[in-house]
Design an enzyme around this catalytic site. Structure first.
Site, PDB file in Angstrom:
ATOM      1  N   LYS A  89      -6.409   3.773   8.566  1.00  0.00           N
ATOM      2  CA  LYS A  89      -5.450   4.727   7.995  1.00  0.00           C
ATOM      3  C   LYS A  89      -6.014   6.153   8.051  1.00  0.00           C
ATOM      4  O   LYS A  89      -5.287   7.111   8.362  1.00  0.00           O
ATOM      5  CB  LYS A  89      -5.132   4.324   6.564  1.00  0.00           C
ATOM      6  CG  LYS A  89      -4.359   3.011   6.452  1.00  0.00           C
ATOM      7  CD  LYS A  89      -4.180   2.584   5.018  1.00  0.00           C
ATOM      8  CE  LYS A  89      -3.417   1.269   4.921  1.00  0.00           C
ATOM      9  NZ  LYS A  89      -3.242   0.803   3.528  1.00  0.00           N
TER      10      LYS A  89
ATOM     11  N   SER B 211       0.798  -1.226   0.000  1.00  0.00           N
ATOM     12  CA  SER B 211       0.000   0.000   0.000  1.00  0.00           C
ATOM     13  C   SER B 211       0.833   1.279   0.000  1.00  0.00           C
ATOM     14  O   SER B 211       0.277   2.373  -0.126  1.00  0.00           O
ATOM     15  CB  SER B 211      -0.945   0.005   1.210  1.00  0.00           C
ATOM     16  OG  SER B 211      -0.207  -0.011   2.414  1.00  0.00           O
TER      17      SER B 211
END
Length: 806
Positions: A724, A681
Site C-alpha cells: 500500500k 481496511s
C-alpha cells in the site's frame, strides 16, 4: 515251538554289517575294511567258507560290542574274495540260512559266535498262495515304477513256490529302513513275512507314484527350459552372425545394474526377487512388462549419497546478488540457512515457502539456492493436481502404473540430494481420488520423510537429504497442517525503483541477447523504463515488464532486418515507448490535484501489488437510504455500515442533528466498478469521506489512509502495508495514515520511499480527523439545539435507522 526251529550249533566267524541286511538266497558284494572283519573273512575262507552276517545296531561304531549287534542274522557262503590295493577286501557272498547268535566266543583276533540255524515253518495254505499272488502283482507294479530293480527279477520270482524264499527275494529289493528289513529277517513264519512285505510294497508304490508325478512335472518344466535354452542359443547364434553376439542379455544387464546401484539391503533383496520372477515369465507377457518397468525404476533411482554441499557463504551471497536485485530479507534468511548447514551437517533443514504475487522471482530463487549449494535443481508443478497418487504414486496393478512426482523428479535430477521446488502449492485441489495436500504432509516433515514410501516402489526412500522449497501466491488456500510444516518467507513485490534496477541489470541485457541485438544497436534510457512500468504494466513482479521490453526488442530487430544495412544505435526514450507499444494500457495512480469535499484516498492490497483506492460520497435530499456501489464485497459493505454508525455517534461534533439521516440519501461509490473490492481496511477512508460530505469540509488531497474502524472509533491493524505504501509512493502521496499497531511494518519499506512520505500512526478515529481536516472539526451542538443551550438531544438506542444497500 522256538526250540524246534533251531538246528545244531555252529562256530562261525562273524562280520557286523552296516546299513545292509543280507537275506537267505541273496547274492551281494561286500567291502570289508575293519581289521577284525578282514581276519574273520580270511579265517572263514580258509575253513569251509561259511561266515555269520549280522547287522550292528549303531552304524557309526567301528568296533561294536556283542550287545550292539542284532542276534538274528544270516549264515552266508563266501563265493569270491578280492584283495584291494588299499588293504580292504571285496567279497561276494550268498545267503544260506537264517541263524541266531546264541553266544560270542572269546577270540581276540576277530568276532566268533556260536550260531543256531533257524528253519522256516513249513506248510502252505490257500491264503498264503493268495498273498503270494497279490504280492507278485504289487511287485510287478513296483518293478515298472522303480528304476533300480532288473526286470529278470520278476521272472525269477514267478518260478518260486517256497513262500519263505519268495518273501526274502522281494524284501531284498525293497528300499525300506534297516530296522524294517531286520524285522522281516527276524520273522520265521513265511505267511507273516509275506503280509509284512505286501504292506511295505503298497507303501513303496504310493511313494513311487508320487515320485512319478513329481518327475513328470519336473520333466515338463525341464523340457520347457530346454526349449527356451535351445531357442535362446539359436537367437545368440543369429545375433552372432549379425555381429551382435557379444551383447549381454537383458537379465544379465539388469542383474549387473542392481549390483552397481548401491541399494539398501532390503531394496536389493526386493529387486533380485522381482528379477527372478522376470526370468520365469514369458518375455512378451504384460506382467513381464510391469515387472521390467519396476526393476528399471529401482535401478535408475539414485541410492548412493549425493555430492557434498559447496557451503561457501561469501560465494553464495555473490550468487544471490548476481541473480536477484533487492529481496534483502529473503537473501539474508537463505544465507542463515546455509551457514547453519555448514556448522551442523546433521541438522534437519526447514521447508522454505516463498509466498508472493506472480513474477517476483520465487522460482528463480530456488535455482539460485541450488547453484549456491552446488546441487542439482528439480521442479514439480503442483498446480491443478487433484489425485493423491500424483504424490505417492500408483499401485502396480496395471501396465501404466508409475511413481509419484516426487520420485520422478529425484530420478530426473539423478541425485539423492537435489533442491526440489514444489511450485504453486496453493493451487492443489482434492476430489474422490484423494487429497494430495495430505499426502505432502509426510514429504515435507523432516521427522518422517527419511522413510518415504511410494505406492509404486513399495520400499522406503530417504528424502531427508532433499532441500524442499515451495512457492505460493496466497496462503489461505493451503491446509493449516501443511502450512505449519513450512517457514513462510513473503516476497511482497518490487518498488518502481527496484523494477528499474532489475530491468537495467537483468531484463534488458537478456532480451537484447535473445533477439540477436547488441548494446551497440539499442539502448534504453531510464525514462523509457519508467514509462513502461507506470503506463504499460500493473503488477508486483516483473513478468509483464519483461514482455514489453521483449516487444520493443522485436520491433527493433524488425527494423534492422528491413533496412538491410548497418543502422545507427536506436535509443529508446520515454516518448518513443508510446510509438512502439501503442497507447498506454494503464493510467498511473495519481492523487487528487486539489482538496475535494466528499472524496478521500484509501490504500488497497491486490495480488499484483498495492493501489490507490479513491472513495466518493455524495449526500442528497431523500428518505434516509444508504447506497453502496463499486462491486464491493460483504466485508467492505459491513465496514461502510460501521463507518456510518460511527459518524452518527459523533454527529453533534460535526454540527449535525441526531436524526440528520432521515431526510438525506447517502451514496458511497468506489470507482473502477468492474473490479471486485473487499476487506475491512477501507474503514477509516469511508468514515473520512462520509464526514467530509456531511460536514462539507474538504479532505487533504495529498493524504492517503488505511485501517479498519470499529463502532467506537478505534483503528485496528490491517495487512499489506508495504504494498500500500508503494502504491502511495507511485501516486505522489506525501502523507500516509496507518494503524498504530502496523508501525513496525514500516521497517520493510525501502529507505528511499520512507524519505519521501510522512507517516502518521493512529489508534483512534479522532486522530484521523485531525490529520484529514486540520483545525476544522470542532465540538459544536447542532443548529436546532442552540435554543436550549447545554441540552443535547437524547440518543435512542432502540431506534433503527433505515438502511438500503443497492
Amino acid at each position: 515251538m522256538e526250540d524246534k526251529s533251531y538246528t545244531d550249533l555252529k562256530i562261525l566267524p562273524l562280520i557286523p554289517l552296516r546299513d545292509i541286511v543280507v537275506f537267505p538266497h541273496m547274492v551281494i558284494p561286500l567291502f570289508v575294511g575293519r581289521e577284525k572283519s578282514v581276519r574273520a573273512v580270511e579265517a572263514a575262507y580258509n575253513l569251509d567258507k561259511k561266515i555269520m552276517l549280522a547287522v550292528q545296531k549303531e552304524a557309526r561304531s567301528n568296533d561294536p560290542f556283542p550287545d550292539e549287534i542284532f542276534k538274528i542274522g544270516t549264515i552266508a557262503e563266501i563265493v569270491q574274495i578280492v584283495k584291494l590295493s588299499d588293504g580292504t577286501i571285496k567279497i561276494l557272498v550268498e545267503g544260506k540260512k537264517r541263524a541266531k547268535v546264541t553266544a560270542f566266543l572269546d577270540n581276540p583276533d576277530f568276532l566268533e559266535a556260536a550260531c543256531a540255524e533257524i528253519e522256516d515253518i513249513r506248510g502252505g495254505s490257500p491264503e498264503t498262495v493268495a498273498l503270494m499272488r497279490a504280492a507278485l502283482s504289487a511287485f510287478e507294479k513296483f518293478l515298472k515304477l522303480s528304476q533300480r530293480v532288473p526286470p529278470e527279477t520278476l521272472l525269477a520270482l514267478a518260478d518260486i513256490n517256497d513262500p519263505g524264499h519268495f518273501a526274502d527275494l522281494i524284501a531284498s529289493h525293497l528300499s525300506v529302513k534297516i530296522e524294517d528289513k531286520q524285522l522281516l529277517l527276524e520273522t520265521p513264519d513265511p505267511r507273516q513275512r509275506i503280509e509284512k512285505v505286501f504292506a511295505m510294497l503298497n507303501s513303496e508304490l504310493e511313494i513311487l507314484d508320487l515320485e512319478k508325478k513329481v518327475r513328470g512335472r519336473v520333466k515338463d518344466q525341464m523340457e520347457q527350459n530346454q526349449k527356451e535354452y535351445y531357442l535362446n542359443e539359436q537367437l545368440r547364434a543369429i545375433q552372432k552372425e549379425l555381429g551382435k553376439g557379444d551383447e549381454k542379455t537383458e537379465i544379465e544387464e539388469l542383474r549387473e545394474k542392481i549390483q552397481n546401484a548401491g541399494m539398501p539391503v532390503d531394496v536389493n533383496k526386493k529387486a533380485l526377487k522381482e528379477l527372478r520372477r522376470l526370468e520365469m515369465m514369458q518375455p512378451m507377457s504384460s506382467e513381464a512388462t510391469v515387472v521390467r518397468n519396476y526393476i528399471d525404476w529401482l535401478v535408475d533411482l539414485p541410492w548412493k549419497p549425493g555430492a557434498a554441499d559447496r557451503l561457501n557463504i561469501k560465494r553464495a551471497g555473490e550468487i544471490l546478488d548476481e541473480d536477484h536485485y533487492g529481496l534483502e530479507k529473503i537473501k539474508e534468511r537463505i544465507l542463515e540457512y546455509l551457514a547453519v548447514r555448514k556448522l551442523s551437517r546433521k541438522m534437519k533443514g526447514p521447508i522454505l515457502c516463498f509466498a508472493g504475487p506472480p513474477g517476483v522471482g520465487k522460482t528463480s530463487l530456488g535455482k539460485s539456492i541450488a547453484r549456491a549449494l552446488g546441487r542439482k535443481f528439480a521442479r514439480v508443478s503442483l498446480g491443478g493436481i487433484r489425485d493423491e497418487a500424483e504424490i505417492r504414486g500408483h499401485r502396480r496393478t496395471y501396465i501404466g502404473s508409475m511413481p509419484g512426482k516426487i520420485i520422478q523428479s529425484i530420478k530426473k535430477a539423478g541425485t539423492r540430494n537435489p533442491v526440489l521446488m514444489l511450485d504453486e502449492i496453493d493451487k492443489m485441489g482434492n476430489d474422490f481420488r484423494g487429497d494430495p495436500a495430505s499426502a505432502l504432509l509426510e514429504v515435507l516433515d523432516p521427522e518422517q520423510n527419511h522413510a518415504f514410501n511410494d505406492h509404486y516402489l513399495e520400499v522406503d526412500y530417504d528424502l531427508s537429504e532433499v532441500v524442499f522449497i515451495t512457492t505460493a501466491n496466497i496462503l489461505y488456500t493451503i491446509p493449516k497442517p501443511l502450512l505449519d510444516r513450512m517457514e513462510v518467507l513473503r516476497l511482497p513485490g518490487y518498488t518502481d525503483f527496484e523494477k528499474v534496477k532489475i530491468s537495467e541489470k537483468f531484463l534488458i541485457p537478456r532480451k537484447i541477447e535473445e533477439h540477436g541485438l547488441s548494446k551497440n544497436k539499442i539502448t534504453f534510457e531510464r525514462s523509457s523504463i519508467e514509462k513502461i512500468i507506470r503506463s504499460y504494466t500493473r503488477e508486483a513482479g516483473v513478468r509483464n515488464l519483461e514482455r514489453e521490453i521483449a516487444a520493443i526488442c522485436r520491433k527493433t530487430a524488425k527494423s534492422v532486418v528491413e533496412k538491410k544495412k548497418r543502422m545507427e544505435r536506436t535509443v529508446i526514450t520515454g516518448k518513443s515507448v508510446q510509438k512502439l507499444l501503442g497507447p498506454s494500457k494503464f493510467n498511473p495512480d495519481r492523487r487528487e490535484e486539489k482538496d475535494e469535499t466528499g472524496a478521500a484516498t484509501g490504500l488497497a492490497w491486490t495480488e499484483v501489488g498495492g493501489e490507490l483506492l479513491a472513495t466518493e460520497v455524495v449526500v442528497t435530499d431523500g428518505k434516509g437510504e444508504l447506497t453502496l456501489t463499486g462491486k464491493l464485497g460483504d466485508v467492505m459493505k459491513e465496514s461502510a455500515r460501521a463507518a456510518f454508525t460511527y459518524v452518527r455517534s459523533i454527529a453533534p461534533r460535526l454540527g449535525l442533528s441526531r436524526n440528520f439521516y432521515k431526510n438525506k440519501d447517502i451514496h458511497i461509490h468506489v470507482p473502477e466498478g468492474a473490479i471486485p473490492k473487499d476487506g475491512p481496511s477501507a474503514g477509516i477512508t469511508l468514515a473520512t469521506a462520509l464526514i467530509s460530505a456531511l460536514a462539507k469540509i474538504p479532505v487533504k488531497h495529498d493524504l492517503a489512509m488505511t485501517g479498519e474502524i470499529t463502532l467506537r472509533g478505534k483503528v485496528l491493524p490491517v495487512g499489506g502495508i508495504k504494498e500500500k505504501v508503494l502504491a502511495a509512493h507511485r501516486g505522489r502521496i506525501s502523507e500516509v495514515i496507518i494503524p498504530k499497531d502496523n508501525e513496525n511494518d514500516l521497517r520493510e519499506i525501502p529507505a528511499n520511499v520512507r524519505k519521501r512520505i510522512k507517516f502518521h500512526a493512529v489508534s483512534k478515529m479522532d486522530e484521523v480527523l485531525d490529520l484529514a481536516f486540520p483545525g476544522k472539526i470542532k465540538d459544536s451542538p447542532p443548529k436546532e439545539d442552540l435554543k436550549n443551550p447545554g441540552k443535547l438531544p437524547e440518543y435512542d438506542r432502540n431506534q433503527n435507522f433505515p438502511l438500503s444497500i443497492n
